[in-house]
Motif scaffolding. Structure first.
Motif, mmCIF file in Angstrom:
data_model
loop_
_atom_site.group_PDB
_atom_site.id
_atom_site.type_symbol
_atom_site.label_atom_id
_atom_site.label_comp_id
_atom_site.label_asym_id
_atom_site.label_seq_id
_atom_site.Cartn_x
_atom_site.Cartn_y
_atom_site.Cartn_z
ATOM 1 N N ASP A 2 78.441 149.144 55.956
ATOM 2 C CA ASP A 2 78.490 149.952 54.739
ATOM 3 C C ASP A 2 78.915 149.036 53.585
ATOM 4 O O ASP A 2 79.967 148.379 53.661
ATOM 5 C CB ASP A 2 79.504 151.089 54.938
ATOM 6 C CG ASP A 2 79.601 151.961 53.701
ATOM 7 O OD1 ASP A 2 79.025 153.059 53.734
ATOM 8 O OD2 ASP A 2 80.247 151.550 52.718
ATOM 9 N N ALA A 3 78.099 149.005 52.557
ATOM 10 C CA ALA A 3 78.327 148.030 51.470
ATOM 11 C C ALA A 3 79.708 148.195 50.823
ATOM 12 O O ALA A 3 80.407 147.198 50.591
ATOM 13 C CB ALA A 3 77.227 148.185 50.431
ATOM 14 N N ASP A 4 80.122 149.435 50.563
ATOM 15 C CA ASP A 4 81.401 149.674 49.865
ATOM 16 C C ASP A 4 82.593 149.247 50.726
ATOM 17 O O ASP A 4 83.499 148.547 50.260
ATOM 18 C CB ASP A 4 81.544 151.158 49.506
ATOM 19 C CG ASP A 4 80.465 151.581 48.520
ATOM 20 O OD1 ASP A 4 79.944 150.685 47.842
ATOM 21 O OD2 ASP A 4 80.161 152.781 48.451
ATOM 22 N N LEU A 5 82.562 149.706 51.995
ATOM 23 C CA LEU A 5 83.694 149.387 52.884
ATOM 24 C C LEU A 5 83.737 147.904 53.214
ATOM 25 O O LEU A 5 84.817 147.303 53.296
ATOM 26 C CB LEU A 5 83.611 150.213 54.167
ATOM 27 C CG LEU A 5 84.039 151.672 54.031
ATOM 28 C CD1 LEU A 5 83.930 152.384 55.362
ATOM 29 C CD2 LEU A 5 85.466 151.761 53.527
ATOM 30 N N ALA A 6 82.551 147.323 53.404
ATOM 31 C CA ALA A 6 82.496 145.892 53.714
ATOM 32 C C ALA A 6 83.079 145.079 52.548
ATOM 33 O O ALA A 6 83.831 144.123 52.751
ATOM 34 C CB ALA A 6 81.064 145.468 53.999
ATOM 35 N N ALA A 7 82.739 145.503 51.312
ATOM 36 C CA ALA A 7 83.261 144.785 50.129
ATOM 37 C C ALA A 7 84.784 144.915 50.072
ATOM 38 O O ALA A 7 85.487 143.941 49.753
ATOM 39 C CB ALA A 7 82.623 145.367 48.873
ATOM 40 N N LYS A 8 85.283 146.110 50.396
ATOM 41 C CA LYS A 8 86.728 146.344 50.408
ATOM 42 C C LYS A 8 87.409 145.400 51.406
ATOM 43 O O LYS A 8 88.427 144.775 51.106
ATOM 44 C CB LYS A 8 86.974 147.796 50.848
ATOM 45 C CG LYS A 8 87.876 148.566 49.912
ATOM 46 C CD LYS A 8 88.018 149.974 50.427
ATOM 47 C CE LYS A 8 88.081 150.937 49.262
ATOM 48 N NZ LYS A 8 88.338 152.303 49.680
ATOM 49 N N ILE A 9 86.830 145.332 52.598
ATOM 50 C CA ILE A 9 87.405 144.473 53.648
ATOM 51 C C ILE A 9 87.346 143.007 53.211
ATOM 52 O O ILE A 9 88.318 142.262 53.354
ATOM 53 C CB ILE A 9 86.662 144.690 54.997
ATOM 54 C CG1 ILE A 9 86.960 146.092 55.529
ATOM 55 C CG2 ILE A 9 87.061 143.641 56.034
ATOM 56 C CD1 ILE A 9 86.100 146.519 56.697
ATOM 57 N N ASN A 10 86.204 142.604 52.668
ATOM 58 C CA ASN A 10 86.047 141.199 52.244
ATOM 59 C C ASN A 10 87.031 140.818 51.144
ATOM 60 O O ASN A 10 87.527 139.699 51.104
ATOM 61 C CB ASN A 10 84.617 140.944 51.768
ATOM 62 C CG ASN A 10 83.619 140.978 52.914
ATOM 63 O OD1 ASN A 10 83.986 140.692 54.064
ATOM 64 N ND2 ASN A 10 82.400 141.357 52.640
ATOM 65 N N ASN A 11 87.291 141.763 50.240
ATOM 66 C CA ASN A 11 88.184 141.458 49.114
ATOM 67 C C ASN A 11 89.658 141.427 49.518
ATOM 68 O O ASN A 11 90.445 140.709 48.925
ATOM 69 C CB ASN A 11 88.001 142.495 47.998
ATOM 70 C CG ASN A 11 86.650 142.351 47.341
ATOM 71 O OD1 ASN A 11 86.062 141.276 47.384
ATOM 72 N ND2 ASN A 11 86.134 143.425 46.769
ATOM 73 N N ARG A 12 90.010 142.256 50.518
ATOM 74 C CA ARG A 12 91.441 142.404 50.831
ATOM 75 C C ARG A 12 91.906 141.601 52.046
ATOM 76 O O ARG A 12 93.090 141.329 52.181
ATOM 77 C CB ARG A 12 91.763 143.874 51.105
ATOM 78 C CG ARG A 12 91.625 144.732 49.874
ATOM 79 C CD ARG A 12 92.049 146.135 50.211
ATOM 80 N NE ARG A 12 91.638 147.063 49.177
ATOM 81 C CZ ARG A 12 91.716 148.369 49.288
ATOM 82 N NH1 ARG A 12 92.169 148.898 50.400
ATOM 83 N NH2 ARG A 12 91.335 149.147 48.314
ATOM 84 N N TYR A 13 90.979 141.339 52.966
ATOM 85 C CA TYR A 13 91.399 140.741 54.245
ATOM 86 C C TYR A 13 90.582 139.508 54.615
ATOM 87 O O TYR A 13 89.506 139.296 54.087
ATOM 88 C CB TYR A 13 91.242 141.768 55.383
ATOM 89 C CG TYR A 13 91.962 143.051 55.148
ATOM 90 C CD1 TYR A 13 93.339 143.134 55.318
ATOM 91 C CD2 TYR A 13 91.274 144.195 54.749
ATOM 92 C CE1 TYR A 13 94.014 144.323 55.098
ATOM 93 C CE2 TYR A 13 91.935 145.384 54.528
ATOM 94 C CZ TYR A 13 93.311 145.447 54.695
ATOM 95 O OH TYR A 13 93.968 146.623 54.473
#
Lengths: 245, 161
Positions: free
Chosen positions: B86-97
């Protein structure tokens, strides 16, 4: 393909109280599940049941009720009739999938939960292709049996294959006694279990691990087309009446 | 227009010629496509090698997100489909972790690599999927076992700041 047969099959479904009732029930369940934030996949599990119920009379009733003679008095080929029936039933269930998709979106909008469009579209596609394969298999099983028996064969085969695979997988690790002999054989010939797994995965496939997986989509369409071809071959050679009550 | 008077009934049992052709073409297409499995860019999460994760985490001051899964684990695939693709969740994970995927291969290979086994032992992983959020020194900040849907997982990610 006969548009008349497809339209008549669709009309029969849409005018059937069971179909309309099931669809309404489905809408209520899906909206409720979506409102509580259940994953989109859960909503489509019920479509499999829908496909089995709608597909059980896809073909075969013409033999037991003797209406095939009447149908074949019209200028229509047997294969054309069978394919058109299959297309009609698949389209009727695809309409139900569309309704589930719409209800899922509406439910999430009402509850204010986020809509994962890509995921929702992916699971709808998986469901639509599974319906295509299930209906094609039911058409094939129905071409040499009769209504309802095709579903029996489908479910029986599914249970039998998974039980057999599970049992043989356990036997594979056995090292002593009679089981050990079978275990040794299975360890020496891993192709036996791999073959069984391949058959199971082609007849009753799991969903793809990657959304919109091209190879998985091709597998479903290809297997459905093979099942329909076999159904046409059997159906075109079957005599009338066959097993008429 | 074809009528019942002109319809050749001897052909009523004949297969439409296009059907075997279409089936043959589909079989060929399937065989050809199977040579090119769809794996690339399926995951939108930028996975980091487990051996390098701690160093990168220290440098970027971001925690590590370990995803413990197995090939046979159905919910793990659902998690991958609904979250990591999922583009939104993947971006969240990439940015934070700093994301690390740890795949258990005991069922397939009979044993795990030492890196995988060490991580599983350190974080006491007994079921799949297990997602652990840890600091670069290895201390656990939060964890979740099992997959309960996209929204719940998003709440989990948002909870750990």
């Amino acid at each position: 393909m006969s548009l008349v047969v497809i339209a008549e099959t669709l009309r029969r479904h849409f005018a059937h109280l069971g179909y309309v009732g099931a669809l309404l029930l489905l809408i209520v369940i899906v909206v409720t599940l979506a409102a509580i934030g259940a994953p989109s996949q859960a909503q489509y599990e019920m479509i499999a049941l829908f496909a089995l119920i709608a597909g059980c009379q896809l073909i075969g009733r013409e033999f037991s009720s003797g209406t095939l003679q009447l149908i074949l008095s019209k200028p229509i080929g047997r294969s054309t009739y069978l394919l058109s029936r299959a297309v009609g039933v698949v389209l009727a269930i695809w309409v139900a999938i569309g309704v589930v998709f719409g209800s899922d979106v509406v439910g999430r909008l009402i509850a204010g939960t986020p809509i994962a469009w890509r995921t929702a579209a992916a699971v709808a596609l998986v469901s639509a292709l599974k319906v295509l394969l299930v209906c094609s298999l039911l058409a094939f099983f129905g071409s040499f049996t009769r209504s309802y028996v095709n579903v029996g064969i489908y479910l029986g085969l599914q249970i039998l294959l998974s039980m057999l695979y599970g049992t043989l997988s356990m036997m594979k690790n056995a090292v002593s006694g009679e089981m050990g002999v079978i275990g040794a054989f299975l360890r020496k010939h891993p192709g036996v279990l791999e073959g069984m797994n391949a058959i199971t995965q082609n007849l009753f496939p799991d969903g793809p691990s990657i959304p919109f997986d091209r190879n998985w989509i091709l597998k479903m369409v290809c297997n459905a087309s093979v099942a329909l071809l076999l159904a046409c071959v059997v159906f075109s050679r079957r005599e009338v009446p066959y097993g008429a009550d | 227009m074809r009528t019942s008077l002109t319809f050749d009934r001897t052909k009523q049992r004949a297969l439409p010629i296009w059907l075997p052709i279409v089936v043959a073409l589909l079989i060929v297409a399937r065989i050809v496509a199977s040579k090119y499995p769809v794996t690339a860019d399926a995951d939108l999460v930028h996975w980091t090698d487990a051996g390098m994760a701690a160093r990168i985490a220290r440098g970027t001051h971001r925690p590590i997100l370990y995803e413990f899964s197995a090939e046979w684990c159905g919910p793990c695939h659902v998690l991958e489909r609904e979250v990591f693709m999922d583009a939104d969740l993947a971006a969240k994970i990439n940015n934070r972790y700093i994301a690390v995927k740890v795949v258990d291969r005991k069922s397939e290979d009979g044993h795990n690599t030492s890196t995988v086994q060490q991580l599983m032992d350190r974080y006491g992983v007994t079921g799949f999927p297990t997602v652990v959020i840890a600091e670069s020194d290895g201390s656990v900040r939060d964890r979740t076992v099992g997959y309960y849907g996209r929204d719940k997982f998003e709440q989990f990610i948002d909870r750990v700041r």
